[in-house]
Structure formats: C-alpha cells, structure tokens
Write an enzyme that holds these catalytic residues in place. Structure first.
Site, PDB file in Angstrom:
ATOM      1  N   ARG A  10      52.532  16.784  54.373  1.00  0.00           N
ATOM      2  CA  ARG A  10      52.513  18.235  54.548  1.00  0.00           C
ATOM      3  C   ARG A  10      52.063  18.843  53.229  1.00  0.00           C
ATOM      4  O   ARG A  10      52.521  18.436  52.167  1.00  0.00           O
ATOM      5  CB  ARG A  10      53.917  18.713  54.898  1.00  0.00           C
ATOM      6  CG  ARG A  10      54.046  20.212  54.986  1.00  0.00           C
ATOM      7  CD  ARG A  10      55.468  20.563  55.390  1.00  0.00           C
ATOM      8  NE  ARG A  10      55.654  21.990  55.498  1.00  0.00           N
ATOM      9  CZ  ARG A  10      56.655  22.646  54.923  1.00  0.00           C
ATOM     10  NH1 ARG A  10      57.546  21.998  54.198  1.00  0.00           N
ATOM     11  NH2 ARG A  10      56.779  23.941  55.072  1.00  0.00           N
ATOM     12  N   ALA A  45      52.013  32.801  41.014  1.00  0.00           N
ATOM     13  CA  ALA A  45      51.371  31.794  40.158  1.00  0.00           C
ATOM     14  C   ALA A  45      49.918  32.218  39.902  1.00  0.00           C
ATOM     15  O   ALA A  45      49.268  32.784  40.782  1.00  0.00           O
ATOM     16  CB  ALA A  45      51.415  30.440  40.847  1.00  0.00           C
ATOM     17  N   GLU A 105      65.044  27.503  42.437  1.00  0.00           N
ATOM     18  CA  GLU A 105      64.551  26.483  43.379  1.00  0.00           C
ATOM     19  C   GLU A 105      63.592  25.622  42.575  1.00  0.00           C
ATOM     20  O   GLU A 105      62.458  26.014  42.315  1.00  0.00           O
ATOM     21  CB  GLU A 105      63.824  27.144  44.555  1.00  0.00           C
ATOM     22  CG  GLU A 105      64.687  28.075  45.390  1.00  0.00           C
ATOM     23  CD  GLU A 105      65.664  27.340  46.287  1.00  0.00           C
ATOM     24  OE1 GLU A 105      65.608  26.104  46.364  1.00  0.00           O
ATOM     25  OE2 GLU A 105      66.508  28.013  46.897  1.00  0.00           O
ATOM     26  N   CYS A 121      57.796  20.712  47.303  1.00  0.00           N
ATOM     27  CA  CYS A 121      58.989  20.263  46.576  1.00  0.00           C
ATOM     28  C   CYS A 121      59.855  19.392  47.472  1.00  0.00           C
ATOM     29  O   CYS A 121      60.672  18.621  47.000  1.00  0.00           O
ATOM     30  CB  CYS A 121      59.765  21.471  46.092  1.00  0.00           C
ATOM     31  SG  CYS A 121      60.071  22.633  47.400  1.00  0.00           S
TER      32      CYS A 121
HETATM   33  P1  NAD Z   1      55.613  25.864  37.336  1.00  0.00           P
HETATM   34  O1  NAD Z   1      57.027  25.725  36.936  1.00  0.00           O
HETATM   35  O2  NAD Z   1      54.577  25.418  36.393  1.00  0.00           O
HETATM   36  O3  NAD Z   1      55.286  27.367  37.657  1.00  0.00           O
HETATM   37  C1  NAD Z   1      56.045  28.126  38.573  1.00  0.00           C
HETATM   38  C2  NAD Z   1      55.901  29.576  38.230  1.00  0.00           C
HETATM   39  O4  NAD Z   1      56.480  29.802  36.959  1.00  0.00           O
HETATM   40  C3  NAD Z   1      54.461  30.069  38.144  1.00  0.00           C
HETATM   41  O5  NAD Z   1      54.400  31.382  38.635  1.00  0.00           O
HETATM   42  C4  NAD Z   1      54.218  30.055  36.644  1.00  0.00           C
HETATM   43  O6  NAD Z   1      53.215  30.959  36.240  1.00  0.00           O
HETATM   44  C5  NAD Z   1      55.573  30.486  36.128  1.00  0.00           C
HETATM   45  N1  NAD Z   1      55.829  30.135  34.744  1.00  0.00           N
HETATM   46  C6  NAD Z   1      55.388  29.067  34.050  1.00  0.00           C
HETATM   47  N2  NAD Z   1      55.844  29.109  32.784  1.00  0.00           N
HETATM   48  C7  NAD Z   1      56.592  30.235  32.677  1.00  0.00           C
HETATM   49  C8  NAD Z   1      57.328  30.838  31.627  1.00  0.00           C
HETATM   50  N3  NAD Z   1      57.403  30.285  30.409  1.00  0.00           N
HETATM   51  N4  NAD Z   1      57.984  31.983  31.870  1.00  0.00           N
HETATM   52  C9  NAD Z   1      57.938  32.542  33.084  1.00  0.00           C
HETATM   53  N5  NAD Z   1      57.256  32.031  34.128  1.00  0.00           N
HETATM   54  C10 NAD Z   1      56.597  30.878  33.929  1.00  0.00           C
HETATM   55  O7  NAD Z   1      55.499  25.145  38.729  1.00  0.00           O
HETATM   56  P2  NAD Z   1      54.208  25.035  39.675  1.00  0.00           P
HETATM   57  O8  NAD Z   1      53.343  23.976  39.113  1.00  0.00           O
HETATM   58  O9  NAD Z   1      53.619  26.364  39.955  1.00  0.00           O
HETATM   59  O10 NAD Z   1      54.865  24.562  41.040  1.00  0.00           O
HETATM   60  C11 NAD Z   1      55.214  23.259  41.271  1.00  0.00           C
HETATM   61  C12 NAD Z   1      56.695  23.044  41.043  1.00  0.00           C
HETATM   62  O11 NAD Z   1      57.450  23.954  41.829  1.00  0.00           O
HETATM   63  C13 NAD Z   1      57.140  21.686  41.491  1.00  0.00           C
HETATM   64  O12 NAD Z   1      58.006  21.108  40.547  1.00  0.00           O
HETATM   65  C14 NAD Z   1      57.886  21.942  42.780  1.00  0.00           C
HETATM   66  O13 NAD Z   1      58.848  21.002  43.112  1.00  0.00           O
HETATM   67  C15 NAD Z   1      58.468  23.267  42.535  1.00  0.00           C
HETATM   68  N6  NAD Z   1      58.758  23.918  43.792  1.00  0.00           N
HETATM   69  C16 NAD Z   1      60.069  24.031  44.155  1.00  0.00           C
HETATM   70  C17 NAD Z   1      60.383  24.609  45.355  1.00  0.00           C
HETATM   71  C18 NAD Z   1      61.810  24.734  45.764  1.00  0.00           C
HETATM   72  O14 NAD Z   1      62.086  25.543  46.614  1.00  0.00           O
HETATM   73  N7  NAD Z   1      62.728  23.984  45.188  1.00  0.00           N
HETATM   74  C19 NAD Z   1      59.382  25.104  46.198  1.00  0.00           C
HETATM   75  C20 NAD Z   1      58.058  24.975  45.804  1.00  0.00           C
HETATM   76  C21 NAD Z   1      57.765  24.384  44.581  1.00  0.00           C
END
Ligand code: NAD
Length: 481
Positions: A283, A181, A255, A289
C-alpha cells in the site's frame, strides 16, 4: 492536469485568505514520476508564522463558542465538497506524491471520511457529573477546546494526514495552523480552499507551506498563545519537536515512525497471508508508517509463503501513477530512493538472499522496483529501520513464542499484523504484541472510526475514533457544593 492544478491556491492561506509570503518567496513542487515542476507555491517564513498565530489566537474565542452543530455542518459540507472534487484530489495526490491513481482515490475516501467522522463527533463532546463519594460536594467535568493548534504533516498521505488533524481540531473548536510537507503542499492548499468554501470562518485555518520548517515553527514554540502541537512524521524529528515543546509544556500528539511486524503463524491460511502481506507491504508503495517492515513467517510455512509472495510481487507493474495498469509508483524523492537502496545493499552485503528487484530503476523519476529479500542476517539495518519503500524482508521463526519475541524486538510500536486461524492464539498474541494497533488476518487496518496511533517510540496520543477529538480538548473539573 491543467484544470486540476489551476484549482490550487498557490499563496499561503492565512486565516483562509490566499496571501503572498513575506519577501514573496516561492518554491517549486515537482512530480516524483517525471521530475517536472508542477507549480510554485509561497514559501512561508517565521514572520508569516507569527501572522498566522495572531490570526489563530484572535479567532479562537469565537470559534470555540460557535455552536457544535454549526462546526459539524461545516465539516459535513467539506466532506461533500471533497467527494465532489474527488477526481481533482486524487489526481493532485498522484501528481505530487506519486502513488497510482486507484490508491489516490482510496486515500480520498479515507481522507474525506475524517471530515464526515468528526462532523459526527463535534456534537458528542460530553463531560460527566457525579456526587463526591464523601457526600460533601459534586463533581462536574467539562471539556473545552485546547486552543490554537500547530499541525505538521508528512508527504505520504497528503490529504488524509491533513484531514485527520484539521477535522478533529475544527470539531473540537480549535483554530489551526497547518504546515504540510514541502514535497506535497498542493493537496493541503486545495483542502484549505475547500474548507473555506464549506463555510469555515476567516481565521480558523491557515496553511503554511515552507522549505524551512525549523525556522517557521521557532516563533510559534516561543509564543504562549500556541496551545497544541500535533505532528506526524519521523521519530527523529518528533523527538526534537518534543524537546522544544517541553520548554512550554505544550500539549502534543505524536504520530511517529513504525517498524511493523507481519507475523504468519504455522496455522495461518497461507494464501490469505500472502494477499494480506502484499497489502500491508505495498500500500502506498511501502511508504506508509503502517507498512509491514519485517515479515516473520513460521518456518513450517515459510517456503510456501515466500514462493507465493515473491510470485505476486513479481507481477506488480512499476510506473507513473497517472498511467493505467500501474501498481507501484515512484518514491517521493531521490533522498528516499537512496535510503531504500542503501538498506537493501546493506542487507545483501551482509549475506541476505535477493529474490526479486534490488536495483533502482534507470531513467527519470525516483523509481525503485518491488524487492524481496530472505535469509536476512539479524544485524541487517532494514530489520531495525523503517525502509519506507517496496522492499519485503522475510525472516523465519519457530513457534508462537519466538514469533512474538521477533515482532517485539524493536523500539517502535505502531502497527502489527498477525495471521492465524486460531482465535485463542489471535487474542493471546494481540495482547502480547507491543503496538498501538494489531491487524488480525487483515493487511489494511486504517479506519477513521478507530484510534490510530502507536506506543514506545512510535508516538503519543491517538487520531480518529472517539479518542481523536479528545486530543484537542482540555478536561476541566468544576467542584460544586
Ligand atoms: P519527517 O519527519 O522528515 O517530516 C515530517 C514533517 O515534519 C514534514 O512536514 C517536515 O517538513 C516537518 N519537519 C521536518 N523537520 C522539522 C523541524 N525541525 N521542525 C518542524 N517540522 C519539521 O518525515 P517524512 O519523511 O515527511 O515522513 C515519513 C515519516 O513519517 C516516517 O517515519 C513515517 O513512519 C512517519 N509517518 C507516521 C505516521 C503515523 O501516523 N504514525 C503516518 C505517516 C507517516
């Protein structure tokens, strides 16, 4: 701080080598507690992604043919090196992500464990052999590495989200390109250099930080040498990536977001439930998530629970995670803080009772205080959307069936938590709850040895456990006479 930051490679790691991005573009990474710039790192673009895939595809056959024991030993050495550098990793996580140092140390323990766990799994990739039931042949089932992987990770667990993917892919014999990220690339870059130090051969891993993820991944999706996408992040981005992956029927692990219910039944140990809820909610400052997004409490114990829980929340100290005594750090950025404030304001505007917090903290840093809401109307957005912040929403229910129905009233299905002293009820309800993971009388469930993942719109596939390596393996059936 200086010595920690000086260890971080600030270029792209192309096949393990610190390299400049095409056009020498760079971007700044800031500390969410102080808003100060920590470092500038290379900003990868589509040309860099194409180079990384050339490198990954070239290294793939040799890496897949490397003896599992050798792959295992590299991961084991990496585990030891991360442990040896735990102070630097913990400090870096706190600096770029904001969580208190004690929580960053817990993440180092959890994140490093994936390296150790998958070092142990690498040598246990098994197939099977059976006689065909009709007696006319034999069935040999083998497993082989999927091939080059694109891993995309979120900012909330900068180390663990990386190791959970990289270690499984490396153990299975897959080369990997990881895109961290943009808020938190530093930990992944340090991890990349530690893996190289542990002996990961050239070409096996590339780390590509970028400010334009969509542009970076476009050439990868268009290239049939890429064989797998593993993504952790929001459901919205996950859905758009699944649509792109469909174009080439790319293997995916997703995920995605959660909306975890935390259900306290009338027979629960209320004090234990309060402590569990505090852990499940707070936490990572609620930026997990698996975070308890809705706390459903049987009305028989709701008042007692709410009083005790609010008192515990009121004792938490908000501040810069590098300072001693701080329990809750800042949110990752201003966008995230605005979203949390919006969800709280929406609930209060619709009639929810605010018992604690509820106002963004003034001054520098993206701080939002521990907040408790109750009497929440059913149309409040925070019951439907992932709040991803230190906001607890307490809702009453009457009886087991109503508790289960409330828990399942969401399109998400990642984690759920139940508190009850009745073992029959615990097993019955665990079966009825629509989620990939259920915590029974515990508020923290993540374990490298357990399959982590969701159902419904929370995702596809599992990470960790014996299941985690399967995501990076293809099954091949060889028909013998
Ligand atoms: P996000 O979806 O905005 O970003 C996640 C990743 O995707 C980042 O690296 C971002 O740069 C990338 N990304 C964004 N747009 C993209 C695109 N068009 N093409 C390719 N990559 C792209 O999420 P976030 O804000 O970084 O993280 C929070 C979210 O992640 C929450 O919804 C949380 O629940 C979820 N999460 C899930 C888990 C799980 O294991 N289920 C674990 C941690 C976080």
């Amino acid at each position: 701080m200086e010595s920690t930051l000086s260890r971080v490679p600030t270029g792209l790691l192309l096949g393990g080598h610190d390299s400049a991005a095409a056009g020498a573009r760079r971007f700044a990474v800031a500390n969410p507690a102080t808003e100060e710039i920590l470092l500038e790192v290379a900003d990868a673009g589509p040309d860099d992604a194409a180079r990384a895939l050339d490198i990954a595809a070239q290294a793939q056959p040799h890496w897949a043919a490397t003896p599992p024991r050798q792959r295992a030993e590299i991961l084991r050495r990496a585990y030891e090196l991360v442990e040896r550098s735990r102070d630097d990793f913990a400090r870096l996580i706190t600096l770029e992500m904001g969580k208190p140092l004690a929580e960053s140390h817990a993440e180092v323990t959890y994140g490093a464990e994936f390296l150790r766990w998958f070092s142990e799994e690498a040598v246990r990739i098994n197939g099977r052999y059976t006689a065909a039931p009709a007696g006319n042949g034999r069935i040999l089932v083998t497993k082989q590495a999927v091939g080059p992987v694109l891993a995309i990770t979120p900012w909330n667990f900068p180390l663990a989200m990386g190791t959970r993917k990289i270690a499984a892919a490396v153990a299975a014999g897959c080369t990997t390109i990881i895109k961290p990220a943009p808020d938190t690339p530093l930990t992944t870059l340090l991890l990349g250099s530690v893996l190289a130090e542990a002996g990961l051969p050239d070409g096996v891993l590339s780390v590509l930080p970028t400010t334009d993820a969509a542009a970076l991944v476009a050439p990868l999706f268009a290239d049939r040498r890429l064989r797998k996408l593993t993504f952790t992040g929001s459901t919205a981005v996950g859905k758009s990536l699944l649509a792109q992956a469909a174009g080439r029927v790319l293997r995916t692990s997703m995920e995605l977001g959660g909306n975890a219910p935390f259900v306290v039944f009338a027979d629960a140990d209320v004090d234990a439930a309060v402590e569990g809820a505090l852990a499940a909610k707070m936490r990572n400052g609620g930026e997990a998530c698996t975070a308890a997004n809705r706390i459903h409490v049987d009305n028989a114990v709701r008042e007692e629970f709410t009083e005790k829980f609010t008192a515990r929340m009121a004792k938490l100290t908000l501040g810069d995670g590098t300072h001693p005594g701080v329990d809750v750090g800042p949110l990752i950025n201003e966008r995230q803080r605005a979203k949390v404030a919006e969800l709280v304001d929406d609930a209060v505007g619709k009639g929810a009772a605010l018992l604690l917090g509820g106002q963004p903290a003034p001054g520098r840093g993206h701080f939002y205080p521990p907040t408790v809401l109750t009497e929440i109307p059913s149309d409040a957005r925070l019951l439907a959307e992932e709040v991803f912040g230190p906001v607890a929403a307490i809702v009453g229910f009457d009886g087991e069936a109503a508790g289960v129905a409330a828990a399942n009233a969401t399109e998400f299905g990642l984690a759920a938590y139940i508190y009850t002293r009745d073992l029959d009820r615990a097993l019955r309800v665990s079966g009825q709850i629509e989620s990939g993971m259920v915590g029974v009388n515990r508020g923290i469930i993540s374990d490298a040895a357990a399959p982590f993942g969701g159902i419904k719109e929370s995702g596809l596939g599992r990470e960790g456990g014996g299941e985690g390596i399967e995501e990076y393996l293809e099954t091949k059936y060889i028909a013998l006479t």
